[in-house]
Design an enzyme around this catalytic site. Structure first.
Site: not given
Ligand code: SAH
Length: 250
Positions: A98
């Protein structure tokens, strides 16, 4: 004598350029001046979105922590040059880290305290977990894509964010064995507020979660569980996140 004088001058020049190299290389590696500029940008955003930060700006403790976490070490090498820009960046597997302001905002909104246990859904690069780490007692983070989860866990360990525990799983269902959580941060957009996460929120706890479809407007929602167990939700601002997959998918 004259030759010696020339040598001395040469030595001075060599030393001066070595000093210049040290003074330009060291900050280039540490990149703290870029982090300082990033913090100023975050403060500017907070001033222009006062209702999102509840009219009081981002907590200085959150900004201090973000001033220290090496964001460039959480993005792929080819993205490192852009690591401190005010925008999301690709981290592989179609996912993104993000924008710094959104990380600051989400961290600020859950009011993390030193004794708190915090859950993050969507570890991604591990950056948000690293920002939470010095502010909380314990950070639990769940990632659904095994390669991202494993890579983030290794990076967090290498950088000594020792109070972060990562597991590869579907975060829609939370982490019941570690509940309740004083704060929950969901970093992927859900079609609805996941009931298991509301269940796992401690009384007096707060959750931030982007809600909305991938092609529709999403809103960052703040969910609070009061001391009496009642729930309040507030819609804060429009955002754009990758979708929450797994059990949360309609
Ligand atoms: N917080 C992260 C960015 C997240 S992007 C950072 O600081 O880099 C969103 C993430 O959520 C992705 O890596 C994606 O694979 C994950 N995601 C999507 N659905 C999910 C779920 N049901 N459970 C866990 N992770 C999930």
């Amino acid at each position: 004598m004259r030759r010696l004088g020339q040598c001395q001058r040469l030595l001075v020049v060599v030393l001066a350029s070595a000093a210049a190299m040290v003074s330009t290389c060291a900050p280039a590696q540490d990149r703290s001046s870029e982090r300082t500029a990033m913090i100023e940008t975050i403060k500017g955003h907070a001033r222009s979105a006062p209702s999102a930060v509840e009219g009081r700006g981002v907590d200085p403790a959150v900004l201090t922590t973000m001033g220290k976490v090496p964001r460039h070490l959480f993005v792929p090498e080819e993205q490192r040059g852009a690591a401190y820009r005010d925008r999301p960046l690709p981290i592989g597997y179609g996912q993104t880290i993000s924008q710094p302001f959104i990380v600051a905002l989400m961290t600020d909104l859950i009011n993390v305290g030193p004794g708190d246990s915090v859950l993050e859904i969507g570890t991604g690069s591990g950056y948000q977990a690293a920002v939470l780490s010095p502010l909380a007692a314990k950070v639990y983070s769940i990632e659904i894509i095994p390669q991202l989860g494993e890579r983030a866990a290794a990076r967090l360990a290498e950088l000594r964010y020792n109070n972060v525990e990562v597991k590869v799983d579907d975060g829609y269902y939370g982490w019941p064995a570690r509940a309740p959580f004083d704060g929950i941060v969901v970093t992927a957009a859900a079609s609805h507020i996941p009931p298991p996460l509301v269940e796992q929120l401690a009384r007096g706890g707060r959750m931030v979660v982007p809600v909305g479809g991938p092609f529709a407007t999403q809103f960052l929602m703040l969910v609070e569980k009061r001391r009496d167990g009642s729930i309040t939700t507030r819609q804060l601002l429009p955002v754009s996140f990758v979708p929450l997959r797994g059990g949360g998918t309609p």
